[in-house]
Each structure stands twice: as C-alpha cells, then as structure tokens.
Design a protein around this motif. Sequence first.
Motif, PDB file in Angstrom:
ATOM      1  N   GLY A   1       1.075  -1.238   0.407  1.00 54.63           N
ATOM      2  CA  GLY A   1      -0.392  -0.694   0.109  1.00 54.63           C
ATOM      3  C   GLY A   1       1.127   1.292  -0.505  1.00 54.63           C
ATOM      4  O   GLY A   1       1.980   1.343   0.047  1.00 54.63           O
TER       5      GLY A   1
ATOM      6  N   GLU B   1      -2.894  -0.181  -5.616  1.00 55.27           N
ATOM      7  CA  GLU B   1      -3.315  -1.341  -4.604  1.00 55.27           C
ATOM      8  C   GLU B   1      -4.119  -2.704  -4.552  1.00 55.27           C
ATOM      9  O   GLU B   1      -3.559  -3.653  -3.898  1.00 55.27           O
ATOM     10  CB  GLU B   1      -3.513  -0.165  -3.396  1.00 55.27           C
ATOM     11  CG  GLU B   1      -2.854   0.276  -2.714  1.00 55.27           C
ATOM     12  CD  GLU B   1      -3.326   1.842  -1.832  1.00 55.27           C
ATOM     13  OE1 GLU B   1      -2.760   2.600  -0.856  1.00 55.27           O
ATOM     14  OE2 GLU B   1      -4.821   1.632  -1.859  1.00 55.27           O
TER      15      GLU B   1
ATOM     16  N   TYR C   1      -1.656  -6.247  -1.134  1.00 57.58           N
ATOM     17  CA  TYR C   1      -1.975  -5.905  -0.310  1.00 57.58           C
ATOM     18  C   TYR C   1      -3.422  -5.862   0.535  1.00 57.58           C
ATOM     19  O   TYR C   1      -4.103  -5.682   1.116  1.00 57.58           O
ATOM     20  CB  TYR C   1      -2.003  -4.485  -0.711  1.00 57.58           C
ATOM     21  CG  TYR C   1      -2.696  -3.884  -0.109  1.00 57.58           C
ATOM     22  CD1 TYR C   1      -1.735  -2.883   1.589  1.00 57.58           C
ATOM     23  CD2 TYR C   1      -3.784  -1.833  -0.769  1.00 57.58           C
ATOM     24  CE1 TYR C   1      -2.535  -1.578   2.397  1.00 57.58           C
ATOM     25  CE2 TYR C   1      -4.111  -1.730   0.617  1.00 57.58           C
ATOM     26  CZ  TYR C   1      -3.746  -0.917   1.559  1.00 57.58           C
ATOM     27  OH  TYR C   1      -4.143  -0.576   2.917  1.00 57.58           O
TER      28      TYR C   1
END
Length: 534
Positions: A196, A451, A500
């Motif tokens: 992230g 992400e 993530y």
Amino acid sequence: MRHAPARLRPTHDRFPPAHWPYANGRGASGVPEGVWRRRLASRWVRGGAAVLAGALPALAFPAPSLWWFAYVALVPWLLLTRSAPTLRRAAYDGWLGGTGFLLAAHHWLMPSLHVFIVLLALLLGLLWVPFGALTHRLLGARPGAGRAGAALVLLPSAWLLVELVRSWQYLGGPWALLGASQWQVAPALRLMSVGGVWLVGFLLVLVNVALTVLITLPRARTVAVAGLTACGAAAAGVWAWAPVPQETGTARIAVVQPGVIKGPEPRLERSVELTRQLAARHPDLVVWGESSVGTDLGERPQLGKRLGALSRSVGADLLVNVDARRSDMPGIYKSSVLIGPNGPTGDRYDKMRLVPFGEYIPARPLLGWATSVGKAAGEDRHRGTKQVVMRLPGALRIGPEVCFESAFPDMSRNLARHGAQVLVVQSATSTFQQSWAPDQHATLAALRAAETWRPMVHATLTGTSAVFGPRGEPVGDRMGTDTSAAQVYSVPLAEGTSPYVRTGPLTVYGALAALAVYGAVEAVRVLRRPSPHR
C-alpha cells in the motif's frame, strides 16, 4: 566561580557544536557554522525555519509534482531538529514543521476556512511532536552506529504513526500521505500493490533519514549506505518477483464532466446534453460527478423516468450522484444512485466519510462559529452505514465511492475484497478550481488502482477527471478543469487479488511493533537506572 545566567552565557555554551548539522564547520551555502548557530539561536528564526522546512515536502505533490524531491525533502527538517539544543526544542521543531507541512499541503482550503485553517494546522501539527523528539533522541549529539541504525527503522515508523492517526476521518483524513507523491512512478506503484501507500511512505522517510546520517554522522555512514541499499533491494525485489494483475478484457466507461455551471438545474441539463452524445459510442456505463443531481429522485419520480429514458437512449446504465434531502428518511445525503432503462434500479450508496467543515462541522456547538469566517457547512450531511458493490446488466461489478473517500486506502481495499471489478469515485472540486486540489485528488485514483489491482474511474463535475488501470497506469487523456465534455474510456479489467488486498497494511503493523519494542526497551532502561538518592 559562579556561572553566568543562561541568557548571558556565550552562544557556544547553550548550543554545543556537536548538535549542529554540518560537521565540516560550514553550512550548505558556505556560511560558517558559527553564523548559522547565531541565526538559529533566535527562537523566532528557528521557528520560521522549522515551518519552512516542514513545508518543503508539499512540492513533491501535484501541481508542482516534483516526485523525486520526496527523497530529499525531509532532510532540512531532520537536520534542524537533530541540531536542537534540548529535547524540548526538538519537540517544538517537530510541531512547527508539521504545521508547515499541513499548511502547504492544504493551502487551497484557505478560501473556505480562512484563518481557521491555521488553527487546525497548529492543532494537527502537534502529532509531529514525538517525531521531532525521537529525531533528536536518535540522531542528536553525534550518536554511534547503533542509534543511527535504529533511526533508520524508528523514524519512518514514527512518521507512519503520525500519518495513521491523522488519517482518521474526524481529523481530516489521509490527504497528502508522503507515499502518495509517487503516483506516477511505476516501481513505487508496484510496491503499493504489496504494502500500500504506507510501504512507499516508509521507504521514502528511510531514504531521507539515511541521507541525513550520511551528511552529519561520519561514524555511521556504513549504516546509512546499508539502509539505502536495502531500499533499492526492496524495490528491485518487488519489481522482479511480486505478482502482477492479469488483464481479462475491457469495459467501456463514459465520464460526463459538465464543467463550471452554477445551479443544479443548469448543471443537470448540461449533463443530459453531454450524455445524449454518447448514444452511438456504446458505453457499458456512464458516470456523472458528485452532486450532479440536486433533487431526491423519490420526490421527483418524473426526473427518475427521464433519466431512465436517457439510459435507454444511450444503451447503458447511468451512475448519478444525488445531493439532496431524502424523502424516505430525515437529513441530507450524498448518494451514488444507479439508473437503468426503467429508472432507478434500487442500487444506492450513501457517502460514509464526510469532509470535516465542508460537509459537517465536528462538535458543531463548539466550532459552529467556523460558518461565519468561511464556507463551512451550514447544515451537517448524514452518513451512510455500509459500502455497496453494484452489479450492471452485463455482470460488471462496480464499487462506488464519493469524493473524499478515494483518499482512504481501506475503503477501496474493502470494495475489492467484496468483488468490485471497477472502482468509481464521483467528485466535485469546483470550490478549489484554480488550486492544486483537482490534480491532487485525481492522482489518488492511481494509488487505489495499484493497491487493489482494480481500475479506478475518477469522474468530477468540473475536472480533473481521469482513469487509471489496474497497475495504476493512466488510461486515455485526462479532462482538465477547463473542459466540458463526455469521454469514453476503454478501461482494462483484471483478475486476481493483490498482496495488499490479501494481507492489509502490514507495514503499519510492523511500524507500530517497532515503536512498541523501542518504548519497552526505554522503559526498562529507565527502571534499571540507579536512583540519584542512593
């Protein structure tokens, strides 16, 4: 011999040379160290220097977009803070630097909040007090390699803790996280798919700390070089071995941007006019910006039918955004509403995270006076209670967000975990049209896409509108703040779950653990210290 009072002591007694940032006796501009020492002896000069040093990282964000500057932007602030004569002064430097950063990164709020933005920056700037104190503790007074090595982990961790706390929606939200400055850097976007925006922010601070150690601590340069090497190895390792999203096709998504038009009815009519132009372009979805409809569709069923007819003529569902007092429950809501060929489909998402002062006033009985000095909300909006994934007729699943919510990594991650194939954010930044805000907001979509491995469509009323693919790459051309048009984007879709999305913000958890261990070690050291009265 009696000592002179502190205010009469020579400058070198109050500010030992070992605390000053330049080991060779001269400053960065060639000015002798003693001159710098005399200048910064004034609390006002030093305070101003801290504010300016803290403001420097804002240049890494759009509109300047000097992304490379983020790798060195914290160095002046770190040099100043480590040179503080006392721990208390270092804490002040942290506070004032944080205030400067917030003012620079949010200066475009000045027309809305006026002097209140200064008060907010001073309050939130207090979050950097521990960061300043820890910088002085670890890097002040020429520490050895051990403390310098600890600084490479603990100072980035402390910075992440500040970002985590200020990301709370009631404190203003995660605008201008340091890692967000790297929205156009492909290796950084790859890192974001693993850890992230938090991982990128951690590494950026680590690089700044390592450079500070190289400049000021000759005995610890090996540690600094090792830290920089580790950053490079992490980026290279992720680039070489981290999984990447697998594209599975495309969706044709149209963005309607009416431009700066005063009044909800003229804005609605311009949006309808632009949407009609899409009839021969076969979009799968048409997205309007935030507050594109100013009346609750329950109160105006004819408007719902009209929008349904527009959907039939275009051959695609419309995602509009209603900013109005609801007819079925009390209060004003901002809601993403899906319109099909027969009118509203029943799919609705009510905005959950509201903009402080813009859409509600925290502790209104106490802070309601803000409405008299700026453009703060005269009446609080109401919040939604849950996120929604909407399914289109062709089985495409979209996850809507409204404006400010695209700044929150957890919201996009949650939508991806619940099956959204495309993230859609509806926004309006017309209040800040000539500022850095429209570009800064649009670039957040690149972070969320990278992400989550899910493309994001950022649709605004007045610009900047943009689309980013599942790796955070730009798709098509942006629509700037001078544009009134409708544009169709071929949006790449992808399958798979990013690391993530699967694991969450492990970098944040690791940072908190490192700080907790450091706190425990320091507590044990204090408890074991012999009492001076023995």
